[in-house]
Design a protein around this motif. Structure first.
Motif, PDB file in Angstrom:
ATOM      1  N   ALA A 155     -28.038   6.921  -1.316  1.00 18.18           N
ATOM      2  CA  ALA A 155     -26.912   6.881  -0.351  1.00 18.18           C
ATOM      3  C   ALA A 155     -26.329   5.715  -0.398  1.00 18.18           C
ATOM      4  O   ALA A 155     -25.187   5.439  -0.411  1.00 18.18           O
ATOM      5  N   LYS A 156     -26.969   4.450  -0.601  1.00 12.11           N
ATOM      6  CA  LYS A 156     -26.686   3.237  -0.811  1.00 12.11           C
ATOM      7  C   LYS A 156     -25.925   3.098  -2.086  1.00 12.11           C
ATOM      8  O   LYS A 156     -24.904   2.234  -2.117  1.00 12.11           O
ATOM      9  N   THR A 194     -12.754   3.001   2.053  1.00 11.72           N
ATOM     10  CA  THR A 194     -13.548   2.676   3.122  1.00 11.72           C
ATOM     11  C   THR A 194     -14.493   3.563   3.419  1.00 11.72           C
ATOM     12  O   THR A 194     -14.391   4.880   3.571  1.00 11.72           O
ATOM     13  N   VAL A 195     -15.926   3.120   3.278  1.00 10.84           N
ATOM     14  CA  VAL A 195     -17.076   4.025   3.593  1.00 10.84           C
ATOM     15  C   VAL A 195     -17.848   3.772   5.082  1.00 10.84           C
ATOM     16  O   VAL A 195     -18.050   2.768   5.264  1.00 10.84           O
ATOM     17  N   VAL A 196     -18.051   4.966   5.676  1.00 14.41           N
ATOM     18  CA  VAL A 196     -18.876   5.011   6.913  1.00 14.41           C
ATOM     19  C   VAL A 196     -20.167   5.862   6.378  1.00 14.41           C
ATOM     20  O   VAL A 196     -19.870   6.860   5.800  1.00 14.41           O
ATOM     21  N   SER A 197     -21.281   5.278   6.724  1.00 12.02           N
ATOM     22  CA  SER A 197     -22.573   6.213   6.547  1.00 12.02           C
ATOM     23  C   SER A 197     -23.589   6.205   7.844  1.00 12.02           C
ATOM     24  O   SER A 197     -23.392   5.252   8.749  1.00 12.02           O
ATOM     25  N   VAL A 198     -24.024   7.247   7.797  1.00  7.07           N
ATOM     26  CA  VAL A 198     -25.146   7.486   8.993  1.00  7.07           C
ATOM     27  C   VAL A 198     -26.181   8.338   8.557  1.00  7.07           C
ATOM     28  O   VAL A 198     -25.927   9.401   7.813  1.00  7.07           O
ATOM     29  N   CYS A 199     -27.576   7.726   8.912  1.00  8.51           N
ATOM     30  CA  CYS A 199     -28.825   8.520   8.100  1.00  8.51           C
ATOM     31  C   CYS A 199     -29.022   9.812   9.220  1.00  8.51           C
ATOM     32  O   CYS A 199     -28.746   9.433  10.494  1.00  8.51           O
ATOM     33  N   CYS A 200     -30.114  10.440   8.779  1.00  8.32           N
ATOM     34  CA  CYS A 200     -30.242  11.608   9.901  1.00  8.32           C
ATOM     35  C   CYS A 200     -31.219  11.160  10.820  1.00  8.32           C
ATOM     36  O   CYS A 200     -31.199  11.915  11.907  1.00  8.32           O
ATOM     37  N   ILE A 236     -20.396   9.452   4.781  1.00 13.87           N
ATOM     38  CA  ILE A 236     -21.701   9.645   4.456  1.00 13.87           C
ATOM     39  C   ILE A 236     -22.690  10.168   5.448  1.00 13.87           C
ATOM     40  O   ILE A 236     -22.972   9.212   6.308  1.00 13.87           O
ATOM     41  N   GLY A 237     -23.018  11.543   5.455  1.00 11.95           N
ATOM     42  CA  GLY A 237     -24.313  11.853   6.424  1.00 11.95           C
ATOM     43  C   GLY A 237     -25.363  12.089   5.294  1.00 11.95           C
ATOM     44  O   GLY A 237     -25.197  13.071   4.372  1.00 11.95           O
ATOM     45  N   VAL A 286     -16.044  14.168   4.718  1.00  7.96           N
ATOM     46  CA  VAL A 286     -17.520  13.928   4.925  1.00  7.96           C
ATOM     47  C   VAL A 286     -18.193  14.486   3.788  1.00  7.96           C
ATOM     48  O   VAL A 286     -18.055  15.585   3.222  1.00  7.96           O
ATOM     49  N   ILE A 287     -19.201  13.507   3.303  1.00  7.11           N
ATOM     50  CA  ILE A 287     -19.968  14.049   2.103  1.00  7.11           C
ATOM     51  C   ILE A 287     -21.550  13.992   2.658  1.00  7.11           C
ATOM     52  O   ILE A 287     -22.198  13.065   3.095  1.00  7.11           O
ATOM     53  N   SER A 288     -21.970  15.277   2.414  1.00 12.14           N
ATOM     54  CA  SER A 288     -23.322  15.464   2.898  1.00 12.14           C
ATOM     55  C   SER A 288     -24.172  15.138   1.531  1.00 12.14           C
ATOM     56  O   SER A 288     -23.988  15.689   0.715  1.00 12.14           O
TER      57      SER A 288
END
Length: 198
Positions: free
Chosen positions: A85-86, A98-104, A75-76, A146-148
């Motif tokens: 996003a949470k 399995t989820v990986v996330s990163v903020c802008c 998740i971006g 990837v999910i925008s």
């Protein structure tokens, strides 16, 4: 004429009659799709055909990922939609991914370092959005999809270009219209303001 479909003068015969409005070599068009593209097309058609008008975009994203056999989702997201996003990450995790996330705002780089316009010039520091960093992180995590989520116009383009895995959009940024940019085309007020009303 192919390429001006928004102003179609054949009443979308491609959709309604299954005929192209211009001569095309269908074999040439089909050759644009490699094996992985065809897998994605098959999964997308499965989701559309099976859950048409039944599942939300959120559910369809899960349906698609499962049909593709994806295990790790990235998740971006924009910091402005961190709560959403949470919740998205929680839902996807509950669905077995399995989820990986990163903020802008990852890496906390000052806008001044690239000479970027600030929203609040009076502040001593304003962190720039880092879509290339988001993409790099998700690439390094070897995500399958990837999910925008809520990225700014332009940043979303750089983010998509930076990602190696396929990118799907869950939500887009529109600060004025509650992240629903289509409202500008539906609202009579905005249609008048934008010069779209007859």
């Amino acid at each position: 004429m192919l390429g001006d479909c928004a102003n179609c003068n054949t009443n979308y015969m491609c959709y309604k009659k299954g005929k192209s409005c211009t001569p095309v070599d269908q074999g040439e068009i089909l050759s644009l799709y490699d094996d992985e593209d065809r897998r994605i097309m098959e999964a997308a058609a499965y989701v559309e055909g099976t859950f048409y008008m039944q599942h939300t975009r959120l559910q369809e994203t899960v349906d698609f990922a499962k049909k593709m056999g994806y295990q790790k989702l990235g998740i971006g997201f924009c910091i402005g939609v961190r709560d959403e996003a949470k919740d998205l990450a929680k839902y996807l995790t509950n669905q077995g991914f399995t989820v990986v996330s990163v903020c802008c705002k990852n890496c906390a780089i000052n806008k001044d370092d690239l000479g970027l316009t600030r929203v609040r010039p009076q502040n001593p520091f304003e962190t720039m959005c880092n879509p290339k960093g988001q993409g790099k992180h998700l690439n390094e995590q070897h995500v399958d999809l990837v999910i925008s989520v809520g990225l700014c116009v332009g940043h979303d383009a750089l983010f998509s270009r930076a990602c190696k895995a396929p990118v799907t959009t869950f939500a887009v940024k529109d600060r004025v219209l509650g992240n629903n940019p289509m409202a500008a085309l539906y609202s009579s007020y905005w249609r008048r303001k934008l010069g779209l009303s007859d």
